[in-house]
Design an enzyme around this catalytic site. Structure first.
Site, PDB file in Angstrom:
ATOM      1  N   HIS A 278     -28.321  32.940  54.517  1.00  0.00           N
ATOM      2  CA  HIS A 278     -27.246  31.035  54.690  1.00  0.00           C
ATOM      3  C   HIS A 278     -26.306  31.701  56.316  1.00  0.00           C
ATOM      4  O   HIS A 278     -25.447  32.361  56.231  1.00  0.00           O
ATOM      5  CB  HIS A 278     -26.262  30.200  53.821  1.00  0.00           C
ATOM      6  CG  HIS A 278     -25.609  31.366  53.438  1.00  0.00           C
ATOM      7  ND1 HIS A 278     -24.344  31.720  53.577  1.00  0.00           N
ATOM      8  CD2 HIS A 278     -25.631  32.857  51.585  1.00  0.00           C
ATOM      9  CE1 HIS A 278     -23.849  32.295  52.805  1.00  0.00           C
ATOM     10  NE2 HIS A 278     -24.256  33.091  51.658  1.00  0.00           N
ATOM     11  N   ASP A 290     -21.713  38.074  53.571  1.00  0.00           N
ATOM     12  CA  ASP A 290     -21.824  36.903  53.051  1.00  0.00           C
ATOM     13  C   ASP A 290     -21.587  35.567  54.158  1.00  0.00           C
ATOM     14  O   ASP A 290     -20.788  35.126  53.901  1.00  0.00           O
ATOM     15  CB  ASP A 290     -20.726  36.766  51.850  1.00  0.00           C
ATOM     16  CG  ASP A 290     -21.171  35.581  50.749  1.00  0.00           C
ATOM     17  OD1 ASP A 290     -22.491  35.414  50.954  1.00  0.00           O
ATOM     18  OD2 ASP A 290     -20.464  35.161  49.975  1.00  0.00           O
ATOM     19  N   GLU A 324     -24.027  26.884  51.195  1.00  0.00           N
ATOM     20  CA  GLU A 324     -25.342  27.219  50.126  1.00  0.00           C
ATOM     21  C   GLU A 324     -23.712  27.829  49.303  1.00  0.00           C
ATOM     22  O   GLU A 324     -23.855  28.134  48.302  1.00  0.00           O
ATOM     23  CB  GLU A 324     -25.632  28.943  50.731  1.00  0.00           C
ATOM     24  CG  GLU A 324     -26.095  29.431  49.684  1.00  0.00           C
ATOM     25  CD  GLU A 324     -25.322  30.308  48.408  1.00  0.00           C
ATOM     26  OE1 GLU A 324     -24.995  31.056  47.673  1.00  0.00           O
ATOM     27  OE2 GLU A 324     -23.658  30.828  49.186  1.00  0.00           O
ATOM     28  N   ASP A 352     -29.405  37.340  50.525  1.00  0.00           N
ATOM     29  CA  ASP A 352     -27.532  37.201  50.510  1.00  0.00           C
ATOM     30  C   ASP A 352     -27.563  37.566  49.316  1.00  0.00           C
ATOM     31  O   ASP A 352     -26.112  37.507  49.118  1.00  0.00           O
ATOM     32  CB  ASP A 352     -28.151  35.530  50.014  1.00  0.00           C
ATOM     33  CG  ASP A 352     -27.053  34.673  50.221  1.00  0.00           C
ATOM     34  OD1 ASP A 352     -25.405  35.591  50.955  1.00  0.00           O
ATOM     35  OD2 ASP A 352     -26.089  33.993  48.863  1.00  0.00           O
ATOM     36  N   HIS A 426     -16.469  36.631  49.525  1.00  0.00           N
ATOM     37  CA  HIS A 426     -15.595  35.358  49.390  1.00  0.00           C
ATOM     38  C   HIS A 426     -13.422  36.089  49.568  1.00  0.00           C
ATOM     39  O   HIS A 426     -12.393  35.413  49.116  1.00  0.00           O
ATOM     40  CB  HIS A 426     -15.611  34.743  48.531  1.00  0.00           C
ATOM     41  CG  HIS A 426     -16.704  34.116  48.085  1.00  0.00           C
ATOM     42  ND1 HIS A 426     -17.208  33.818  46.973  1.00  0.00           N
ATOM     43  CD2 HIS A 426     -17.740  34.425  48.405  1.00  0.00           C
ATOM     44  CE1 HIS A 426     -18.004  33.611  47.178  1.00  0.00           C
ATOM     45  NE2 HIS A 426     -18.717  33.656  48.229  1.00  0.00           N
TER      46      HIS A 426
END
Lengths: 461, 461
Positions: A278, A290, A324, A352, A426
């Protein structure tokens, strides 16, 4: 005698095919390791474009650059797939404090994606710590109402694959806020989904109920979570309170795109093998692992085929899915269009899980005998590259919808080493510097190897 | 019928043993991942002690602290083995320039370990670039005399295991300087032994000829090596020269120690399984991956056994070898003493390839049938931990001499993932921050697993 000769010829030809496959895999790895482009492409995506949450200017820039990149490689087709995506923005940086009488202890928090804002003056309330949704249910409205619910169940370190720890702790982040809202909570704080004890809050999406009640929800760093938990245990008077303020909002849906590149099959142009990751990323960093690594590996697979002059029998697609992280709209759109266009999909591979050293692939919903035959046929080909774990498991979020519209497709997840992923996942630490060039390139080569084998031999195990 | 019953009982008991082994491995991993101490121990070694080259104050401090640490764990025996070690010191930081007419371009260099100093005023000379010792030989004294030889053969990126790239490029660093001296060179510059293109020179030991001629030798960063090589290719007049100055010296041998901890075997106290790494490190950083992780994993194996209450049949030793980097005196001493004390050694396992995710072990000089049986019996036990590559290969530098004095010993090398090791190896980047807690702990658990299996079942394949 004839039969023996026939068997002998057959054996020879099988050996010949295997030798050819083995040589081809070596070629793919050599091209990736000697002339690889994915690391430099990733550098551009991370350093010159950066964060690219759905709907943001960064996402749009990433779409345009990705199309340009694919065009520059001279693939047979390069195009965009329009898709409407949620447009959530963080706004001004969040603030959070533990309030201990007259002391205010600042803590590292970050709004969860899709969360609502607090009122302008923030929220101050007593805190109730819980370890699970079940515990929340057992406490009920009497205890929860008017409070901030603090979900604090840590990762279980005993899982060897960290994705499993993420999977079993993740309900707190995704389902925790609406569950707490149901009992009248005024806000939710979730322990960051990582085993690492550090001071980075890990964002990530939470469930947003368009029809129902939504309360503000934030992630808190593991160090701050431990502090808060310790202070709550003291139970001295006045009781510990928590304050937080966040300024996020959900804007109207925005127009965005999947980016698709294709090498058209020489024999079966309408049969597809899709490789994708993504393109969108969280806003806190560069979306390096990510999923910058995933999209750059996907396009690298096609580049490698062109570079070594491999003309696939079936059409091979690199797909950069949009959205995503907070909606999966790109994956859903891809599946819709595939069905509309009556495409036959042999397999879809998603990368991913970060750009770490390859371990193998997981095959979704396949039978035991499929796995057995698959391993018998192909495991040894990946063994020299230590990427030969061909196991049962999930495909991935973006390719999931394809199974709904085209049930014959085999969904496959690329599996790199998982140990470092949730240290940076994240967080502001998901930057280019934390990607290793060789690990990334080995991953691209491994995926190219699987695509080649599927293209040559199909997946009829 | 009796025979069938016997076979049935045998089968049951084999299954029982395997189930017990499998459960025990799970216990070892759980202890390492839930209560692991090696990461915090490594933090102390790196941050509170730091560099510890043989003969240095840091090395002595490391010896004392290591003994204290082992004492604190209450092992059955903890002791030092005295050993005389080379005492090489770097002195003031090196300087290097490419001289292009009136321009002096500073470059990142570092003296190779055991190298001699330059004269006080440094060395200035024309540079001859070679790619191999063979090329050096082909040029001979006519071309080489009076020049600085620049060894510039890069790592071959096609090797999947980076240790093999190191192995095939490493002759330049170790054998290059004495070979160039033979032809009258005045100095040697060696391209850093890494695939990474960065600005850190990688030190490492070079051959020192106590009887012969030694010329100053330094490593140059890969970025500077590429610059120098490009400038040499221009061949404009006046020709490029190189200047470097280094201040290292070899002092008289110093007294130092191996540190040994032991859990004495309940059945065979004089049969040993040794697990070790090296306590000394290069002076440029903290020796985190090289080899702080190795020593801390070794002692962790014994700590884990005690923590879960496992009493081994044979004696298990953790050995912190001294002087792996520039002399191997600790390993040699350990082997001498083992023979003197008439110890029987079943196996010796070395962990000195970094604290990365485990992949398996390499067994030195074993037969094909040994490997086959080994894999048949134990591979599946390591499979859930993705650490099940049991292959032929080297044991390690420190345990090597043991095979000379006790030929029956099986030498085993612990094999972690190799991709990141040579990015940081022998550079200022080899620091605690570049070690991942889980990767380190998984390694300790994997080694503990193998020691347990050897202790229970021996190595009679």
């Amino acid at each position: 005698m004839k039969k023996i000769l026939l068997l002998f010829t057959l054996a020879l030809s099988i050996t010949g095919v295997q030798a050819q496959d083995s040589l081809m895999l070596r070629k793919l790895y050599d091209e990736a390791l000697v002339n690889g482009k994915c690391y430099e492409n990733l550098r551009y995506l991370c350093k010159s474009i950066g964060p690219r949450l759905s709907g943001s200017a960064g996402a749009q820039k990433a779409v345009e650059w990705s199309k340009m990149l694919m065009d520059s490689y001279g693939f047979d087709k390069v195009y965009l797939q329009e898709v409407m995506v949620p447009h959530w923005v963080r706004g001004k940086k969040e603030e959070g404090y533990i309030i201990d009488g007259n002391n205010k202890i600042p803590v590292a928090i970050t709004a969860l994606g899709m969360s609502v804002a607090t009122p302008k003056e923030g929220i101050t309330a007593n805190v109730i710590e819980v370890k699970s949704l079940k515990e929340l249910d057992s406490l009920g409205e009497d205890v929860i109402k008017g409070k901030i619910v603090f979900f604090n169940r840590p990762f279980d370190p005993r899982f060897i694959e960290t994705g499993q720890a993420y999977g079993t702790a993740g309900d707190q982040r995704f389902m925790g806020p609406p569950a707490a809202a149901k009992y009248g909570a005024v806000g939710v704080i979730v322990r960051s989904l990582t085993e690492s004890i550090d001071n980075y809050p890990h964002t990530g999406t939470t469930a947003y109920d368009a029809a129902g009640k939504n309360i503000p929800a934030a992630a808190i760093s593991t160090i701050a979570a431990n502090t808060l938990s310790s202070m709550l245990k003291l139970r001295k008077l006045p009781l510990i309170k928590f304050y937080f303020k966040q300024n996020c909002q959900l804007l109207p849906d925005a127009k965005s795109y999947n980016v698709v590149g294709e090498i058209t099959g020489t024999q079966n142009p309408n049969k597809f093998i899709t490789v994708g990751g993504h393109l969108d990323s969280w806003d806190l960093a560069e979306g390096a692992h990510d999923d910058g690594t995933g999209v750059m590996q996907s396009v690298e697979v096609l580049r490698i085929f062109k570079a070594i002059g491999y003309r696939p029998k079936n059409s091979i697609r690199a797909v950069f899915f949009m959205n995503e992280e907070n909606g999966h709209k790109g994956g859903t759109k891809y599946a819709e269009l595939a069905a509309q266009n009556k495409e036959e999909h042999i397999a879809a591979i998603e990368t991913d899980e970060g750009g770490f050293t390859p371990r193998g692939f997981s095959f979704q919903g396949v039978s035991g005998s499929f796995l057995k035959e698959l391993n018998k046929s192909w495991k040894h080909l990946f063994e020299p590259y230590e990427a030969d774990r061909l196991v049962a498991g999930g495909g991935g979020t973006d390719i999931g919808p394809l199974k709904e519209t085209i049930p014959s497709v085999v969904l496959i997840g690329y599996r790199p080493d998982s140990q470092r992923y949730f240290d940076i996942h994240h967080t502001p630490n998901d930057v280019f510097e934390n990607v290793n060039k060789r690990e990334l390139e080995l991953g691209a080569a491994t995926i190219a190897g699987l695509v080649y084998l599927i293209d040559q031999h199909n997946l009829s195990f």
